[in-house]
Write a protein that holds these residues in place. Structure first.
Motif, short mmCIF file in Angstrom:
data_model
loop_
_atom_site.label_atom_id
_atom_site.label_comp_id
_atom_site.label_asym_id
_atom_site.label_seq_id
_atom_site.Cartn_x
_atom_site.Cartn_y
_atom_site.Cartn_z
N SER A 253 0.69 -1.34 0.00
CA SER A 253 0.02 0.07 -0.23
C SER A 253 0.91 1.20 -0.10
O SER A 253 0.63 2.32 -0.73
CB SER A 253 -0.96 -0.12 1.04
N PRO A 254 1.93 1.37 0.64
CA PRO A 254 2.90 2.75 0.86
C PRO A 254 3.21 3.17 -0.61
O PRO A 254 2.91 4.46 -0.82
CB PRO A 254 3.66 2.51 1.86
N TYR A 255 3.71 2.34 -1.22
CA TYR A 255 4.31 2.45 -2.50
C TYR A 255 3.32 3.26 -3.47
O TYR A 255 3.17 4.18 -4.12
CB TYR A 255 5.01 1.61 -3.24
N ASN A 256 1.92 2.47 -3.39
CA ASN A 256 0.99 2.87 -4.39
C ASN A 256 0.25 4.44 -3.76
O ASN A 256 0.04 5.17 -4.83
CB ASN A 256 0.15 2.10 -4.53
N ILE A 257 0.42 4.49 -2.60
CA ILE A 257 -0.14 5.84 -1.93
C ILE A 257 0.67 6.85 -2.36
O ILE A 257 0.21 7.95 -2.85
CB ILE A 257 -0.68 5.80 -0.63
N ILE A 258 1.90 6.66 -2.21
CA ILE A 258 2.93 7.68 -2.59
C ILE A 258 2.87 8.03 -4.01
O ILE A 258 2.87 9.40 -4.29
CB ILE A 258 4.34 7.37 -2.28
N LEU A 259 2.73 7.14 -4.80
CA LEU A 259 2.58 7.34 -6.28
C LEU A 259 1.41 8.16 -6.65
O LEU A 259 1.50 9.19 -7.36
CB LEU A 259 2.53 5.95 -7.09
#
Length: 332
Positions: A253-259
Motif C-alpha cells: 500500500s505505501p508505494y501505491n499511495i505515494i505514487l
C-alpha cells in the motif's frame, strides 16, 4: 558560439527532469537522491536476492518432498514461486546499475525492466487467485469440490501469465538506454505523458485496488465461515488470515499511495521527502514480492511441520556423516 560543457548539460538535464506532468518547471535537484540510492540500494538488492532465493527454494523443496504437485493449491503456489523468482533474477542487474551505470546494453535494459514488472504483476495476481481459491474451498466447499481440478488451476494460471505479460509490454517498449553527462549510461522509461499516467493508473487499479478488494472480501467471508463452525483451532486460522491481509497491505500500500500523491499534488515545488519516500516504499514492496511465498506458507502449521521434518532429516544425516567420519579418522 561556445560549446556547452558537461556542467551546463547537466543543469539542462536537471531542469528537464524537474518538470511535472503539466510541463511546469520546478527546482528539484536529483543529486542527493541519486547518492542516497547509490549508497543503500545495491547492498539492499543483493540481500533481498539472497533471502528470496533461499526462501523460495525452501518452499519448492518442501512442496516437492511432502506435497502432491498436482493439487490446485500447490499448482498456484508453484506459479507464485516462479513469478517471484523471475522478479528476483532482475535484482543483481539493478544493484550493479545503482552502484554505477547501466552496462548491460539496450536489449537487457528492456528485458530486465519488463521482467521486473512481469514478476511484480504476476505475483500480485497469483496471490489474488490463491485468496479467491481459498475462499471457494471454505465458503463454497460443495461447489468447489466439483470445480477445483488441475485443469481449472492450469487455465487460470495461464490467464494470469497472459495478463501479466500484456501489462508489462509497455516497459519493454519504452525503456531505453541514454547517456547522461553526469551519471553515464542510464536505463530509463522514456514514454510520453499519456503512457506514464496510463501505467500509473493501470498499476493502481488492477494491481492494488482490485487485489485488495478481493483480499478483504474473501478473507472477511472466510473468517465468518470459520467462526460459525466448530472447527478445532479456528482462532489460529483467523489469526493466520489476518496476518496475510496485513502483510499485503503493509508492504504494497505505501508505494501505491505515494505514487498517487505525487501524481495529484498541485505544488510546483519538488518535495524531496516524497522522492525519498517513493524510493523506500518501492523497495519495501520489492522485498515483499520476493518473499511472499514464505509468509504465505511458513505461517501454516502443516508447512512448519514439513520444514521441521526436513531439518531433522538433514540433522540426522549430518550427525551420521560426522560419526562415520570421526570413526574413519580414529581407525586411520
Amino acid at each position: 558560439m561556445e560549446t556547452p560543457n558537461a556542467t551546463e548539460e547537466y543543469e539542462e538535464y536537471s531542469y528537464n527532469l524537474g518538470k511535472n506532468y503539466n510541463g511546469q518547471a520546478y527546482m528539484c535537484n536529483p543529486i542527493d537522491i541519486n547518492n542516497f540510492s547509490k549508497k543503500f540500494l545495491p547492498s539492499f538488492y543483493y540481500i533481498i536476492f539472497i533471502i528470496s532465493i533461499i526462501g523460495n527454494g525452501v518452499v519448492l523443496l518442501v512442496v516437492y518432498k511432502f506435497e502432491k504437485l498436482t493439487t490446485v493449491t500447490n499448482l498456484f503456489l508453484l506459479n507464485l514461486v516462479a513469478s517471484n523468482i523471475i522478479f528476483t533474477l532482475t535484482l543483481p542487474f539493478q544493484a550493479v546499475y545503482h552502484s554505477n551505470q547501466w552496462i548491460f546494453g539496450e536489449a537487457l535494459c528492456k528485458l530486465v525492466n519488463s521482467a521486473c514488472y512481469f514478476g511484480f504483476y504476476s505475483s500480485v495476481l497469483f496471490l489474488t487467485l490463491m485468496t479467491f481459491d481459498r475462499y471457494l474451498a471454505v465458503v463454497h466447499c460443495v461447489v468447489a469440490n466439483k470445480k477445483r481440478r488441475s485443469c481449472y488451476a492450469l487455465t487460470l494460471s495461464s490467464a494470469v501469465w497472459s495478463i501479466s505479460l500484456l501489462a508489462s509490454l509497455d516497459s519493454f517498449i519504452h525503456f531505453t538506454v541514454e547517456e547522461d553527462p553526469m551519471y553515464g549510461l542510464m536505463c530509463e522509461d522514456l514514454s510520453d505523458l499519456k503512457w506514464k499516467v496510463f501505467g500509473l493508473y493501470k498499476q493502481f487499479v488492477l494491481f492494488f485496488i482490485f487485489p485488495l478488494a478481493v483480499f478483504v472480501y474473501c478473507y472477511f467471508r472466510i473468517t465468518l465461515t470459520v467462526m460459525a463452525t466448530r472447527m478445532v483451532g479456528k482462532h489460529r486460522t483467523v489469526r493466520l488470515i489476518f496476518v496475510i491481509v496485513l502483510m499485503f497491505f503493509a508492504f504494497w500500500s505505501p508505494y501505491n499511495i505515494i505514487l498517487m500523491i505525487n501524481e495529484n499534488r498541485d505544488s510546483q515545488q519538488c518535495d524531496e521527502r516524497l522522492s525519498y519516500a517513493e524510493y523506500v516504499t518501492s523497495n519495501i514492496a520489492r522485498l515483499y514480492f520476493c518473499i511472499n511465498p514464505v509468509f504465505y506458507t511458513f505461517l501454516g502449521r502443516k508447512f512448519q511441520n514439513h520444514v521441521r521434518g526436513v531439518l531433522m532429516n538433514q540433522g540426522s544425516c549430518l550427525t551420521s556423516h560426522l560419526t562415520i567420519s570421526g570413526s574413519s579418522r580414529t581407525l586411520a
